[in-house]
Motif scaffolding. Structure first.
Motif, PDB file in Angstrom:
ATOM      1  N   GLY A 244      50.541  36.523  48.433  1.00 58.56           N
ATOM      2  CA  GLY A 244      50.148  37.904  48.170  1.00 58.56           C
ATOM      3  C   GLY A 244      49.831  38.131  46.700  1.00 58.56           C
ATOM      4  O   GLY A 244      48.842  38.788  46.365  1.00 58.56           O
ATOM      5  N   THR A 245      50.654  37.578  45.840  1.00 60.03           N
ATOM      6  CA  THR A 245      50.412  37.679  44.396  1.00 60.03           C
ATOM      7  C   THR A 245      49.086  37.040  44.034  1.00 60.03           C
ATOM      8  O   THR A 245      48.279  37.623  43.295  1.00 60.03           O
ATOM      9  N   ASN A 246      48.838  35.848  44.573  1.00 61.02           N
ATOM     10  CA  ASN A 246      47.584  35.159  44.277  1.00 61.02           C
ATOM     11  C   ASN A 246      46.380  35.928  44.809  1.00 61.02           C
ATOM     12  O   ASN A 246      45.347  36.006  44.137  1.00 61.02           O
ATOM     13  N   LEU A 247      46.509  36.498  46.000  1.00 60.47           N
ATOM     14  CA  LEU A 247      45.420  37.264  46.589  1.00 60.47           C
ATOM     15  C   LEU A 247      45.100  38.502  45.748  1.00 60.47           C
ATOM     16  O   LEU A 247      43.941  38.783  45.440  1.00 60.47           O
ATOM     17  N   LEU A 248      46.125  39.223  45.354  1.00 58.40           N
ATOM     18  CA  LEU A 248      45.922  40.412  44.536  1.00 58.40           C
ATOM     19  C   LEU A 248      45.368  40.048  43.156  1.00 58.40           C
ATOM     20  O   LEU A 248      44.458  40.710  42.652  1.00 58.40           O
ATOM     21  N   ASN A 249      45.886  38.996  42.545  1.00 61.96           N
ATOM     22  CA  ASN A 249      45.369  38.560  41.246  1.00 61.96           C
ATOM     23  C   ASN A 249      43.902  38.161  41.341  1.00 61.96           C
ATOM     24  O   ASN A 249      43.106  38.496  40.465  1.00 61.96           O
ATOM     25  N   TYR A 250      43.543  37.441  42.400  1.00 59.93           N
ATOM     26  CA  TYR A 250      42.146  37.052  42.599  1.00 59.93           C
ATOM     27  C   TYR A 250      41.257  38.287  42.716  1.00 59.93           C
ATOM     28  O   TYR A 250      40.196  38.365  42.099  1.00 59.93           O
ATOM     29  N   CYS A 251      41.687  39.250  43.502  1.00 56.71           N
ATOM     30  CA  CYS A 251      40.934  40.488  43.669  1.00 56.71           C
ATOM     31  C   CYS A 251      40.731  41.176  42.323  1.00 56.71           C
ATOM     32  O   CYS A 251      39.610  41.566  41.974  1.00 56.71           O
ATOM     33  N   CYS A 252      41.794  41.324  41.564  1.00 58.95           N
ATOM     34  CA  CYS A 252      41.707  41.995  40.262  1.00 58.95           C
ATOM     35  C   CYS A 252      40.792  41.243  39.305  1.00 58.95           C
ATOM     36  O   CYS A 252      40.010  41.857  38.568  1.00 58.95           O
ATOM     37  N   GLU A 253      40.862  39.920  39.316  1.00 62.32           N
ATOM     38  CA  GLU A 253      39.994  39.118  38.458  1.00 62.32           C
ATOM     39  C   GLU A 253      38.528  39.318  38.828  1.00 62.32           C
ATOM     40  O   GLU A 253      37.670  39.469  37.956  1.00 62.32           O
ATOM     41  N   GLN A 254      38.217  39.306  40.120  1.00 64.64           N
ATOM     42  CA  GLN A 254      36.843  39.493  40.576  1.00 64.64           C
ATOM     43  C   GLN A 254      36.322  40.892  40.229  1.00 64.64           C
ATOM     44  O   GLN A 254      35.174  41.046  39.804  1.00 64.64           O
ATOM     45  N   LEU A 255      37.164  41.888  40.402  1.00 60.54           N
ATOM     46  CA  LEU A 255      36.761  43.249  40.053  1.00 60.54           C
ATOM     47  C   LEU A 255      36.521  43.381  38.556  1.00 60.54           C
ATOM     48  O   LEU A 255      35.553  44.007  38.130  1.00 60.54           O
ATOM     49  N   ALA A 256      37.382  42.785  37.746  1.00 57.46           N
ATOM     50  CA  ALA A 256      37.212  42.845  36.289  1.00 57.46           C
ATOM     51  C   ALA A 256      35.914  42.161  35.871  1.00 57.46           C
ATOM     52  O   ALA A 256      35.192  42.666  35.005  1.00 57.46           O
ATOM     53  N   LEU A 257      35.600  41.031  36.491  1.00 56.30           N
ATOM     54  CA  LEU A 257      34.349  40.342  36.182  1.00 56.30           C
ATOM     55  C   LEU A 257      33.136  41.211  36.522  1.00 56.30           C
ATOM     56  O   LEU A 257      32.099  41.121  35.873  1.00 56.30           O
ATOM     57  N   GLY A 258      33.287  42.051  37.529  1.00 60.75           N
ATOM     58  CA  GLY A 258      32.214  42.951  37.933  1.00 60.75           C
ATOM     59  C   GLY A 258      32.181  44.254  37.162  1.00 60.75           C
ATOM     60  O   GLY A 258      31.382  45.141  37.456  1.00 60.75           O
ATOM     61  N   GLY A 259      33.074  44.419  36.194  1.00 60.44           N
ATOM     62  CA  GLY A 259      33.068  45.609  35.349  1.00 60.44           C
ATOM     63  C   GLY A 259      34.022  46.712  35.763  1.00 60.44           C
ATOM     64  O   GLY A 259      33.984  47.805  35.203  1.00 60.44           O
ATOM     65  N   ALA A 260      34.879  46.456  36.736  1.00 59.20           N
ATOM     66  CA  ALA A 260      35.840  47.482  37.167  1.00 59.20           C
ATOM     67  C   ALA A 260      36.823  47.794  36.043  1.00 59.20           C
ATOM     68  O   ALA A 260      37.245  46.906  35.315  1.00 59.20           O
ATOM     69  N   SER A 261      37.183  49.055  35.945  1.00 58.99           N
ATOM     70  CA  SER A 261      38.164  49.445  34.930  1.00 58.99           C
ATOM     71  C   SER A 261      39.505  49.844  35.541  1.00 58.99           C
ATOM     72  O   SER A 261      40.511  49.873  34.842  1.00 58.99           O
ATOM     73  N   ARG A 262      39.515  50.147  36.856  1.00 54.18           N
ATOM     74  CA  ARG A 262      40.765  50.558  37.504  1.00 54.18           C
ATOM     75  C   ARG A 262      40.760  50.142  38.965  1.00 54.18           C
ATOM     76  O   ARG A 262      39.717  50.115  39.612  1.00 54.18           O
ATOM     77  N   LEU A 263      41.957  49.879  39.473  1.00 57.39           N
ATOM     78  CA  LEU A 263      42.167  49.635  40.895  1.00 57.39           C
ATOM     79  C   LEU A 263      43.343  50.496  41.320  1.00 57.39           C
ATOM     80  O   LEU A 263      44.447  50.354  40.798  1.00 57.39           O
ATOM     81  N   TYR A 264      43.085  51.400  42.232  1.00 55.54           N
ATOM     82  CA  TYR A 264      44.123  52.287  42.739  1.00 55.54           C
ATOM     83  C   TYR A 264      44.618  51.789  44.084  1.00 55.54           C
ATOM     84  O   TYR A 264      43.828  51.304  44.895  1.00 55.54           O
ATOM     85  N   ILE A 265      45.896  51.938  44.335  1.00 58.80           N
ATOM     86  CA  ILE A 265      46.443  51.650  45.642  1.00 58.80           C
ATOM     87  C   ILE A 265      46.323  52.929  46.458  1.00 58.80           C
ATOM     88  O   ILE A 265      46.883  53.957  46.090  1.00 58.80           O
ATOM     89  N   GLN A 266      45.557  52.866  47.549  1.00 57.06           N
ATOM     90  CA  GLN A 266      45.267  54.032  48.361  1.00 57.06           C
ATOM     91  C   GLN A 266      45.683  53.768  49.807  1.00 57.06           C
ATOM     92  O   GLN A 266      44.894  53.308  50.604  1.00 57.06           O
ATOM     93  N   PRO A 267      46.926  54.043  50.142  1.00 53.97           N
ATOM     94  CA  PRO A 267      47.309  53.870  51.546  1.00 53.97           C
ATOM     95  C   PRO A 267      46.600  54.913  52.408  1.00 53.97           C
ATOM     96  O   PRO A 267      46.300  56.006  51.947  1.00 53.97           O
ATOM     97  N   GLY A 268      46.312  54.541  53.606  1.00 54.53           N
ATOM     98  CA  GLY A 268      45.644  55.476  54.507  1.00 54.53           C
ATOM     99  C   GLY A 268      44.191  55.133  54.691  1.00 54.53           C
ATOM    100  O   GLY A 268      43.744  54.062  54.316  1.00 54.53           O
ATOM    101  N   PRO A 269      43.420  56.054  55.263  1.00 51.90           N
ATOM    102  CA  PRO A 269      42.012  55.782  55.552  1.00 51.90           C
ATOM    103  C   PRO A 269      41.185  55.645  54.271  1.00 51.90           C
ATOM    104  O   PRO A 269      41.525  56.233  53.251  1.00 51.90           O
ATOM    105  N   PRO A 270      40.091  54.858  54.325  1.00 52.86           N
ATOM    106  CA  PRO A 270      39.221  54.706  53.156  1.00 52.86           C
ATOM    107  C   PRO A 270      38.650  56.040  52.694  1.00 52.86           C
ATOM    108  O   PRO A 270      38.528  56.978  53.479  1.00 52.86           O
ATOM    109  N   LEU A 271      38.293  56.095  51.430  1.00 58.08           N
ATOM    110  CA  LEU A 271      37.702  57.310  50.854  1.00 58.08           C
ATOM    111  C   LEU A 271      36.344  57.576  51.439  1.00 58.08           C
ATOM    112  O   LEU A 271      35.612  56.729  51.785  1.00 58.08           O
TER     113      LEU A 271
END
Length: 70
Positions: free
Chosen positions: A43-70
């Protein structure tokens, strides 16, 4: 977007995130690791991979949003 985690060719987890319109932000909606594979760092590796990929794409924030997608 969905990212899957595999061990020995078997899917053992995944996460799902979406981009928040008009911002360089993303929301994490689903994050799951099979119970038999928990507490091994997958789980740690999966989340770290996700964050790394988002950062490479220019993301500045990742929010934890339980429930239905926005």
């Amino acid at each position: 977007i969905r990212i899957e985690c595999y061990v020995d060719g078997q899917q053992i987890g995944c996460l799902h995130y979406t981009k928040i319109p008009f911002f360089a932000w993303y929301a994490l909606h689903d994050f799951y690791i099979e119970p038999t594979h928990r507490n091994r760092g997958y789980g740690t590796n999966l989340l770290n991979y996700c964050c790394e990929q988002l950062a490479l794409g220019g993301a500045s924030r990742l929010y934890i949003q339980p429930g239905p997608p926005l």
